[in-house]
Scaffold this active site. Structure first.
Site, PDB file in Angstrom:
ATOM      1  N   LYS A 279       0.833  -1.201   0.000  1.00  0.00           N
ATOM      2  CA  LYS A 279       0.000   0.000   0.000  1.00  0.00           C
ATOM      3  C   LYS A 279       0.864   1.246   0.000  1.00  0.00           C
ATOM      4  CE  LYS A 279      -2.455   1.417   3.707  1.00  0.00           C
ATOM      5  NZ  LYS A 279      -2.327   2.873   3.842  1.00  0.00           N
ATOM      6  N   THR A 280       0.591   2.152  -0.931  1.00  0.00           N
ATOM      7  CA  THR A 280       1.377   3.373  -1.074  1.00  0.00           C
ATOM      8  C   THR A 280       0.520   4.611  -0.825  1.00  0.00           C
ATOM      9  OG1 THR A 280       0.892   3.536  -3.447  1.00  0.00           O
ATOM     10  CG2 THR A 280       2.868   2.297  -2.808  1.00  0.00           C
ATOM     11  N   ASP A 310      -3.460   4.194  -1.786  1.00  0.00           N
ATOM     12  CA  ASP A 310      -4.444   4.606  -0.781  1.00  0.00           C
ATOM     13  C   ASP A 310      -4.772   6.093  -0.936  1.00  0.00           C
ATOM     14  OD1 ASP A 310      -6.145   4.538   1.338  1.00  0.00           O
ATOM     15  OD2 ASP A 310      -4.599   4.344   2.882  1.00  0.00           O
ATOM     16  N   LYS A 312      -7.760   7.603  -1.295  1.00  0.00           N
ATOM     17  CA  LYS A 312      -8.967   8.062  -0.598  1.00  0.00           C
ATOM     18  C   LYS A 312      -9.692   9.157  -1.383  1.00  0.00           C
ATOM     19  CE  LYS A 312      -7.500   6.807   4.082  1.00  0.00           C
ATOM     20  NZ  LYS A 312      -6.106   6.385   3.840  1.00  0.00           N
ATOM     21  N   ASP A 315     -14.303  13.154  -4.091  1.00  0.00           N
ATOM     22  CA  ASP A 315     -14.946  14.271  -4.786  1.00  0.00           C
ATOM     23  C   ASP A 315     -16.068  13.765  -5.694  1.00  0.00           C
ATOM     24  OD1 ASP A 315     -15.312  16.951  -5.770  1.00  0.00           O
ATOM     25  OD2 ASP A 315     -13.212  17.328  -5.287  1.00  0.00           O
ATOM     26  N   THR A 319     -14.625  14.956 -11.170  1.00  0.00           N
ATOM     27  CA  THR A 319     -13.325  15.334 -10.605  1.00  0.00           C
ATOM     28  C   THR A 319     -12.459  14.109 -10.336  1.00  0.00           C
ATOM     29  OG1 THR A 319     -14.273  17.311  -9.599  1.00  0.00           O
ATOM     30  CG2 THR A 319     -12.182  16.540  -8.718  1.00  0.00           C
ATOM     31  N   SER A 370      -9.395   3.084  11.425  1.00  0.00           N
ATOM     32  CA  SER A 370      -8.796   2.654  12.686  1.00  0.00           C
ATOM     33  C   SER A 370      -8.438   3.814  13.602  1.00  0.00           C
ATOM     34  CB  SER A 370      -7.533   1.829  12.407  1.00  0.00           C
ATOM     35  OG  SER A 370      -6.608   2.573  11.622  1.00  0.00           O
ATOM     36  N   GLN A 429      -4.137   6.813  16.476  1.00  0.00           N
ATOM     37  CA  GLN A 429      -4.190   5.505  15.826  1.00  0.00           C
ATOM     38  C   GLN A 429      -4.374   4.427  16.882  1.00  0.00           C
ATOM     39  OE1 GLN A 429      -5.015   3.518  13.628  1.00  0.00           O
ATOM     40  NE2 GLN A 429      -3.402   3.476  12.106  1.00  0.00           N
ATOM     41  N   GLN A 430      -5.262   3.471  16.621  1.00  0.00           N
ATOM     42  CA  GLN A 430      -5.515   2.375  17.537  1.00  0.00           C
ATOM     43  C   GLN A 430      -5.175   1.059  16.844  1.00  0.00           C
ATOM     44  OE1 GLN A 430      -9.187   3.755  20.218  1.00  0.00           O
ATOM     45  NE2 GLN A 430      -9.697   3.765  18.065  1.00  0.00           N
ATOM     46  N   ARG A 450       3.842   0.818  10.354  1.00  0.00           N
ATOM     47  CA  ARG A 450       5.061   1.087  11.123  1.00  0.00           C
ATOM     48  C   ARG A 450       5.648  -0.145  11.787  1.00  0.00           C
ATOM     49  NH1 ARG A 450       2.531   6.361  13.963  1.00  0.00           N
ATOM     50  NH2 ARG A 450       0.634   5.410  13.133  1.00  0.00           N
TER      51      ARG A 450
END
Length: 477
Positions: A279-280, A310, A312, A315, A319, A370, A429-430, A450
């Site tokens: 994932k980038t 990613d 997201k 719009d 667009t 998350s 973050q959880q 991470r």
């Protein structure tokens, strides 16, 4: 549901006392399940009657502890908390408390109290209709390693909770049912005339009607292998990913939030053999160019993984069409899948249709996130699921925190926020562990960031996460 061991006189005395303090209300009431009922049981008023509250706790204790001996009790917030507390104090049973959400300070715990992994917890609730609130509490107790086998309630409304809980291996104990409550009031002359007819008609009409869990309720679906789900997939990328996971034996995706292209390429080379998806966030790469994409695609082909941008998108359709196809990044030319929000409505999907017909890329709808305080909950989540179901040619799956009852097996379910160290970070973050995400939340792919790319040995960490998540998947068979 077990039969109460209490005598008819004990139950009658309790029902009449509840009626006396106004806990039994007649009129027109919308229940949490959505049902309109002519009778409503409001047990919140019992907190003002200590003797009655203690009696309720005692009766519920007798109902369940004659057959089962859980080590801890936990009340479903909030009405059942005083009942669980009374049970705990009167019978010296340790108690744990489930928060509605984890604190943002201090220990940041979702479950408070002293316990150890594997402890069995009795879940205490005031009444049940569909069982959704109980399942939410069970889910959170499971998330910290606690087990639940039994649930005790004062009143079972006989609207499907028993069936839903049994599907998940939970035994429901109740002091009395709605039918028993109404019969007791009738025999005592407390329910007569037109009101009695209204209530009796309601009970008869709804006696065998099972109230389904809401689409936002967690569900443990029967196991279907990735190979079988590939056959069900209506989106080509979903089909490809299911087959890839089955053949490569990995359901690990890695989020690479690095800003230098060579660092990303080096990491992809190191961990490529362990992952199904990379994932980038291409717009954070400071030295981005098209050669970077060519090199990344070559590594993906070499190690057999898919590229997930990613982005997201959020719009209007026109667009997002340009954002997907044009600009510096030309995402449509290289991304196997992208994420979209639903704030613009289902028309956003139309902005991708022509491109994905050619490229075969899949759309992942952000049903849940998350991060703490995320607004991707409730009705928004329900609408995202419905949007996916209505566009199964374009939508390959969902980014979610758990399998929801409306998510069918043709969708890929990917869960971010996964880390062996599940404490969370300072920015909301959880984290959840691989085993919990795959086995308890019943999703398909863990997304680790991470925990891998910041490790001193990312290949070694990737192997650990791959092994844990794949073992969890196999253990569901």
């Amino acid at each position: 549901m077990t039969t109460s061991i209490l005598s008819k006189e004990e139950i009658k005395e309790l029902v009449l006392k509840l009626n006396e303090i106004g806990a039994v209300k007649l009129g027109e009431f919308k229940l949490k399940s959505g049902i309109i009922s002519p009778i409503y049981i409001d047990l919140r008023v019992t907190v003002s009657s200590p003797v009655l509250l203690a009696s309720i706790a005692s009766m519920m204790y007798k109902t369940v502890y004659a057959q089962s001996k859980p080590e801890l009790v936990c009340g479903v917030p909030y009405t059942a908390l005083p009942i669980a507390t009374g049970m705990s104090i009167a019978h010296n049973i340790p108690m744990v408390v489930r928060r509605k959400e984890a604190k943002a300070y201090g220990t940041k715990q979702l479950i408070e109290g002293i316990f150890k992994e594997g402890d069995n917890v009795l879940v205490v609730e005031d009444l049940v209709t569909s069982g959704a609130s109980v399942l939410e509490t069970v889910r959170d107790l499971n998330s910290v390693g606690l087990t639940v086998t039994d649930v005790v309630v004062l009143l079972d409304r006989q609207q499907g909770a028993k069936q839903e809980l049994e599907k998940r291996g939970l035994k429901l104990h109740s002091v009395f049912t709605m039918e028993e409550l109404i019969n007791t009031l009738v025999e005592a002359g407390k329910l007569t005339g037109p009101t009695l007819e209204l209530v009796k008609n309601f009970l008869e009409a709804n006696k065998n009607v099972v109230v389904p869990l809401p689409s936002s309720a967690p569900v443990r679906a029967p196991f279907v292998s990735f190979q079988e789900r590939a056959k069900l997939a209506t989106n080509p990328t979903a089909n490809k990913l299911f087959q890839l996971m089955a053949s490569k034996k990995t359901n690990l995706a890695v989020a690479v939030d690095l800003t230098v292209k060579q660092e990303i390429l080096d990491l992809a080379e190191k961990i490529g053999s362990e992952i199904c998806v990379l994932k980038t966030h291409v717009d954070i790469v400071q030295d981005y160019d098209q050669q970077f994409i060519k090199d990344l695609q070559a590594i993906a082909a070499k190690h057999n993984f898919l590229i997930f941008e990613d982005r997201k998108f959020a719009d209007i359709g026109n667009t997002v069409k340009y954002q997907f196809e044009n600009g510096v990044y030309e995402i449509s030319k290289w991304a196997d899948m992208v994420t979209i929000h639903g704030v613009a409505g289902p028309a956003i999907i139309d902005g991708f249709r022509e491109s994905i017909k050619t490229t075969g890329a899949g759309l992942l709808l952000l049903a849940q996130m998350s991060s703490k305080g995320s607004m991707c909950v409730g009705e928004y989540t329900n609408q995202m699921v419905e949007m996916g179901k209505s566009n199964q040619d374009a939508v390959m799956g969902f980014i979610c925190q758990e399998r929801l009852s409306a998510m069918s097996d043709n969708f890929v379910l990917m869960t971010p926020g996964v880390q062996f160290n599940s404490a969370g970070d300072s920015m909301g973050q959880q984290y959840n562990t691989p085993e919990y995400v795959i086995k308890e939340k019943n999703t398909d792919v863990i997304i680790v960031g991470r925990g891998i790319y910041k490790s001193s040995n990312p290949k070694e960490e990737a192997i650990k996460y791959r092994t844990a998540s794949w073992s969890a998947y196999e253990s569901k068979q």
